[in-house]
Design a protein around this motif. Sequence first.
Motif, PDB file in Angstrom:
ATOM      1  N   GLN A  57      -4.850  -1.256  12.639  1.00 28.46           N
ATOM      2  CA  GLN A  57      -3.421  -0.950  12.656  1.00 28.46           C
ATOM      3  C   GLN A  57      -2.971  -0.795  14.118  1.00 28.46           C
ATOM      4  O   GLN A  57      -3.754  -0.403  14.976  1.00 28.46           O
ATOM      5  CB  GLN A  57      -3.131   0.349  11.900  1.00 28.46           C
ATOM      6  CG  GLN A  57      -3.444   0.285  10.422  1.00 28.46           C
ATOM      7  CD  GLN A  57      -2.524  -0.665   9.699  1.00 28.46           C
ATOM      8  OE1 GLN A  57      -1.362  -0.817  10.039  1.00 28.46           O
ATOM      9  NE2 GLN A  57      -3.065  -1.333   8.694  1.00 28.46           N
ATOM     10  N   ASN A  62       2.120   2.044  18.611  1.00 31.41           N
ATOM     11  CA  ASN A  62       2.957   3.085  18.024  1.00 31.41           C
ATOM     12  C   ASN A  62       2.947   4.350  18.887  1.00 31.41           C
ATOM     13  O   ASN A  62       3.982   4.996  19.055  1.00 31.41           O
ATOM     14  CB  ASN A  62       2.489   3.399  16.603  1.00 31.41           C
ATOM     15  CG  ASN A  62       3.429   4.317  15.891  1.00 31.41           C
ATOM     16  OD1 ASN A  62       4.633   4.085  15.850  1.00 31.41           O
ATOM     17  ND2 ASN A  62       2.893   5.389  15.340  1.00 31.41           N
ATOM     18  N   ILE A 106       8.756   6.974  10.166  1.00 28.27           N
ATOM     19  CA  ILE A 106       8.320   6.129   9.049  1.00 28.27           C
ATOM     20  C   ILE A 106       7.250   5.150   9.524  1.00 28.27           C
ATOM     21  O   ILE A 106       6.235   4.940   8.845  1.00 28.27           O
ATOM     22  CB  ILE A 106       9.517   5.380   8.438  1.00 28.27           C
ATOM     23  CG1 ILE A 106      10.393   6.353   7.663  1.00 28.27           C
ATOM     24  CG2 ILE A 106       9.051   4.259   7.520  1.00 28.27           C
ATOM     25  CD1 ILE A 106      11.655   5.744   7.125  1.00 28.27           C
ATOM     26  N   ALA A 107       7.458   4.550  10.691  1.00 25.96           N
ATOM     27  CA  ALA A 107       6.474   3.603  11.226  1.00 25.96           C
ATOM     28  C   ALA A 107       5.148   4.301  11.510  1.00 25.96           C
ATOM     29  O   ALA A 107       4.070   3.761  11.195  1.00 25.96           O
ATOM     30  CB  ALA A 107       7.010   2.943  12.490  1.00 25.96           C
ATOM     31  N   THR A 108       5.203   5.489  12.086  1.00 22.04           N
ATOM     32  CA  THR A 108       3.977   6.230  12.379  1.00 22.04           C
ATOM     33  C   THR A 108       3.214   6.524  11.101  1.00 22.04           C
ATOM     34  O   THR A 108       2.001   6.331  11.024  1.00 22.04           O
ATOM     35  CB  THR A 108       4.310   7.545  13.112  1.00 22.04           C
ATOM     36  OG1 THR A 108       4.991   7.229  14.323  1.00 22.04           O
ATOM     37  CG2 THR A 108       3.068   8.340  13.424  1.00 22.04           C
ATOM     38  N   THR A 109       3.924   6.960  10.079  1.00 20.14           N
ATOM     39  CA  THR A 109       3.279   7.262   8.801  1.00 20.14           C
ATOM     40  C   THR A 109       2.743   5.991   8.148  1.00 20.14           C
ATOM     41  O   THR A 109       1.616   5.967   7.634  1.00 20.14           O
ATOM     42  CB  THR A 109       4.274   7.975   7.870  1.00 20.14           C
ATOM     43  OG1 THR A 109       4.790   9.130   8.540  1.00 20.14           O
ATOM     44  CG2 THR A 109       3.608   8.399   6.585  1.00 20.14           C
ATOM     45  N   ALA A 110       3.533   4.919   8.194  1.00 14.95           N
ATOM     46  CA  ALA A 110       3.113   3.658   7.566  1.00 14.95           C
ATOM     47  C   ALA A 110       1.895   3.057   8.264  1.00 14.95           C
ATOM     48  O   ALA A 110       1.055   2.429   7.607  1.00 14.95           O
ATOM     49  CB  ALA A 110       4.266   2.660   7.578  1.00 14.95           C
ATOM     50  N   PHE A 111       1.789   3.223   9.564  1.00 16.06           N
ATOM     51  CA  PHE A 111       0.630   2.693  10.279  1.00 16.06           C
ATOM     52  C   PHE A 111      -0.599   3.585  10.123  1.00 16.06           C
ATOM     53  O   PHE A 111      -1.729   3.105  10.160  1.00 16.06           O
ATOM     54  CB  PHE A 111       0.929   2.523  11.769  1.00 16.06           C
ATOM     55  CG  PHE A 111       1.920   1.447  12.081  1.00 16.06           C
ATOM     56  CD1 PHE A 111       1.996   0.293  11.319  1.00 16.06           C
ATOM     57  CD2 PHE A 111       2.788   1.584  13.147  1.00 16.06           C
ATOM     58  CE1 PHE A 111       2.909  -0.704  11.612  1.00 16.06           C
ATOM     59  CE2 PHE A 111       3.709   0.587  13.453  1.00 16.06           C
ATOM     60  CZ  PHE A 111       3.764  -0.548  12.675  1.00 16.06           C
ATOM     61  N   VAL A 113      -1.402   5.794   7.491  1.00 16.64           N
ATOM     62  CA  VAL A 113      -1.964   5.938   6.143  1.00 16.64           C
ATOM     63  C   VAL A 113      -3.061   4.909   5.859  1.00 16.64           C
ATOM     64  O   VAL A 113      -4.145   5.281   5.402  1.00 16.64           O
ATOM     65  CB  VAL A 113      -0.836   5.899   5.083  1.00 16.64           C
ATOM     66  CG1 VAL A 113      -1.390   5.754   3.692  1.00 16.64           C
ATOM     67  CG2 VAL A 113       0.018   7.148   5.188  1.00 16.64           C
ATOM     68  N   SER A 133       2.130  11.999  12.222  1.00 12.05           N
ATOM     69  CA  SER A 133       2.686  11.580  10.930  1.00 12.05           C
ATOM     70  C   SER A 133       3.049  12.796  10.078  1.00 12.05           C
ATOM     71  O   SER A 133       4.136  12.846   9.486  1.00 12.05           O
ATOM     72  CB  SER A 133       1.688  10.725  10.163  1.00 12.05           C
ATOM     73  OG  SER A 133       1.440   9.538  10.825  1.00 12.05           O
TER      74      SER A 133
END
Length: 183
Positions: A57, A62, A106-111, A113, A133
Amino acid sequence: MLHYCLAHLAYHFSRQLPKRSRAKFEILVLLLVTFLLLLLPQIFVLLRPKSSRYCGQPLLVNLTSFIIFTFIMTGFTVILTLMDPIPNEVKVAFHVYGVGSFAQGIATTAFTVPASQCANTTPELYYLSLVLSVLSVLATVFVGFLIPFWLADVFNKGMVSNHRSRAGVCQKPVANCSYLWHV
């Protein structure tokens, strides 16, 4: 949303202080929150040799954008805590920054997870992304809880809390901490 929330809270906490003490508060916020708690760990992880290893990722990219948002947050914190009154253009720019901060969270969490395999190759980067996140999600929940109150106050001034007449739906809960809900 973490950056937006921190700058917003710093703004409202500073408004509880007398004007002559705000510069001291600003120095304290910049030193403690921005540099020691947010920026120093991010730059430390960014400069670690392990952070440049392969990860499935884009956590390193990020993290770089998160650092940029932290610098912008620092600028907004300085502007918001020292200016009185705040021009509408600055308010609009700050709320647009809040939308960008929400997207960053949102990007931090999406990357983060799906990046559990990165805990083996880039452990510091993965765990920092995990912490950021969680903090972003908590800040989003906090701001999301407050949005209905902000909107109600915009559309019906004084409905949520009117300090002059000491009336409103939230007058008793926010009597001592009005800076938490006010826009």
